[in-house]
Write a protein that holds these residues in place. Sequence first.
Motif, short mmCIF file in Angstrom:
data_model
loop_
_atom_site.label_atom_id
_atom_site.label_comp_id
_atom_site.label_asym_id
_atom_site.label_seq_id
_atom_site.Cartn_x
_atom_site.Cartn_y
_atom_site.Cartn_z
N ASN A 1 -12.70 19.25 -20.24
CA ASN A 1 -13.25 18.01 -20.77
C ASN A 1 -13.50 17.03 -19.62
O ASN A 1 -12.58 16.37 -19.14
CB ASN A 1 -12.25 17.40 -21.76
CG ASN A 1 -12.83 16.22 -22.50
OD1 ASN A 1 -13.98 15.86 -22.30
ND2 ASN A 1 -12.02 15.61 -23.34
N PRO A 2 -14.75 16.92 -19.18
CA PRO A 2 -15.04 16.08 -18.00
C PRO A 2 -14.62 14.62 -18.17
O PRO A 2 -14.22 13.98 -17.20
CB PRO A 2 -16.55 16.18 -17.81
CG PRO A 2 -17.07 17.06 -18.87
CD PRO A 2 -15.95 17.61 -19.65
N GLY B 1 -13.03 26.50 -12.49
CA GLY B 1 -12.11 27.00 -13.51
C GLY B 1 -12.19 26.25 -14.81
O GLY B 1 -11.86 26.78 -15.87
N GLY B 2 -12.62 25.00 -14.75
CA GLY B 2 -12.75 24.19 -15.95
C GLY B 2 -14.06 24.47 -16.67
O GLY B 2 -14.11 24.49 -17.91
N ALA B 3 -15.11 24.68 -15.89
CA ALA B 3 -16.43 24.85 -16.48
C ALA B 3 -16.63 26.21 -17.14
O ALA B 3 -17.29 26.31 -18.18
CB ALA B 3 -17.50 24.65 -15.41
N LEU B 4 -16.07 27.25 -16.55
CA LEU B 4 -16.33 28.59 -17.10
C LEU B 4 -15.83 28.75 -18.54
O LEU B 4 -16.58 29.21 -19.39
CB LEU B 4 -15.76 29.66 -16.16
CG LEU B 4 -16.50 29.76 -14.82
CD1 LEU B 4 -15.76 30.65 -13.84
CD2 LEU B 4 -17.92 30.25 -15.01
N PRO B 5 -14.57 28.39 -18.83
CA PRO B 5 -14.19 28.45 -20.25
C PRO B 5 -15.02 27.52 -21.12
O PRO B 5 -15.33 27.85 -22.26
CB PRO B 5 -12.72 28.02 -20.23
CG PRO B 5 -12.25 28.30 -18.86
CD PRO B 5 -13.43 28.03 -17.99
N ALA B 6 -15.41 26.36 -20.55
CA ALA B 6 -16.19 25.40 -21.34
C ALA B 6 -17.54 25.98 -21.77
O ALA B 6 -18.12 25.53 -22.77
CB ALA B 6 -16.40 24.11 -20.54
N GLY C 1 -8.26 30.77 -19.95
CA GLY C 1 -9.23 29.95 -20.68
C GLY C 1 -8.58 29.12 -21.77
O GLY C 1 -8.95 27.96 -22.00
N LEU C 2 -7.59 29.69 -22.45
CA LEU C 2 -6.88 28.94 -23.49
C LEU C 2 -6.09 27.80 -22.86
O LEU C 2 -6.04 26.69 -23.39
CB LEU C 2 -5.96 29.87 -24.28
CG LEU C 2 -6.65 30.85 -25.23
CD1 LEU C 2 -5.66 31.86 -25.80
CD2 LEU C 2 -7.36 30.11 -26.37
N GLY C 3 -5.49 28.10 -21.72
CA GLY C 3 -4.75 27.06 -21.00
C GLY C 3 -5.67 25.92 -20.58
O GLY C 3 -5.33 24.74 -20.76
N ILE C 4 -6.81 26.28 -20.05
CA ILE C 4 -7.79 25.27 -19.64
C ILE C 4 -8.24 24.44 -20.84
O ILE C 4 -8.31 23.21 -20.78
CB ILE C 4 -9.02 25.97 -19.00
CG1 ILE C 4 -8.67 26.54 -17.63
CG2 ILE C 4 -10.20 25.01 -18.90
CD1 ILE C 4 -8.53 25.51 -16.52
N SER C 5 -8.54 25.14 -21.94
CA SER C 5 -9.03 24.46 -23.14
C SER C 5 -7.99 23.51 -23.70
O SER C 5 -8.29 22.37 -24.06
CB SER C 5 -9.40 25.50 -24.21
OG SER C 5 -10.39 26.37 -23.74
N GLY D 1 -8.14 32.71 -8.46
CA GLY D 1 -9.01 31.67 -7.95
C GLY D 1 -10.37 31.82 -8.60
O GLY D 1 -11.06 32.82 -8.36
N ALA D 2 -10.75 30.87 -9.42
CA ALA D 2 -12.02 30.96 -10.14
C ALA D 2 -13.19 31.12 -9.18
O ALA D 2 -14.14 31.87 -9.46
CB ALA D 2 -12.21 29.74 -11.03
N THR D 3 -13.13 30.43 -8.05
CA THR D 3 -14.21 30.51 -7.07
C THR D 3 -14.39 31.93 -6.54
O THR D 3 -15.49 32.47 -6.56
CB THR D 3 -13.93 29.56 -5.88
OG1 THR D 3 -13.96 28.23 -6.34
CG2 THR D 3 -14.95 29.75 -4.77
#
Lengths: 142, 145
Positions: A24-25, A103-108, A14-18, B36-38
């Motif tokens: 950020n769409p 994977g992008g939305a869940l941390p968001a 999540g930190l990596g994604i953030s 895999g997030a999915t």
Amino acid sequence: MPLFIASLVGLIFGLGISLSGMANPAKVINFFDLAGTWDPSLAFVMGGAVTVTAIGYRWVLKGPTPVFGKEFSMPSVKAIDRPLLAGAATFGVGWGIAGFCPGGALPALGTGVPQVFVFVMAMLAGMWAAGKLRSWLTNRSA
Amino acid sequence: MNDFATSFTPLQSLSGGILIGAAAVLLMHYYGRIFGATGILSAAVFQRGADNRWRYALLLGMVCAPLVMLMATGSMPEVSVPVGYPALILGGFLVGLGVMFGNGCTSGHGVCGLARFSVRSLAATLTFMASTAITVFIVRHVLAG
């Protein structure tokens, strides 16, 4: 201990994604907007992630088992079939429209921005529908 | 026409990518699983089972990341949404539908699959990347006018 490790691993992801901008769409869509406000940043996300994972996997998979578990659970399906390609194409359309991937939305979600919640709800509905559609398609050909 | 230009952030994005990779490697090392997030989300939500506790813990960790970032740096990650609710709903639904049939998403296929040199994941990744780019072009430059 194992569950704490799992939450820590999720946190690192999540930190990596953030940090990367994948949550950020506007940034995500801009990566694909080659004819417009192109922002190539996400290429660096993928590049960094794949490189680290490839090197790490080679090292980790040398061991006999994971720390918590009897075996490494690797995907066994190898076929490049119609569901894979149709699914990927559909995912791409959705990603291009909304700017979020799973994977992008869940941390968001942790930012509290309401649009993320709406996206995730719709995504869960789509996942549910996929199961129903798959059953219907299977029964139809049976 | 576009108010949502974003700045090029190679170092920050690379750092984020490295962390994502680290998480994937750690999940494989500790749990022997693909990040895999999915797969993780769909199993946690749609499949009952005691095996899901690690998934719940992992998902919780993911969602807490912005809060940790807030505590550490004073600000949350930017989430600028350049589309309206109809697009979020339609897009979300298609993402959910697509990743289930496609058996994975950016993290599963794009990161872990490519890292394993999976040809199947390469096919999936190229497909969804192309599909996303075409969609963005149509939405931003054809439909928008």
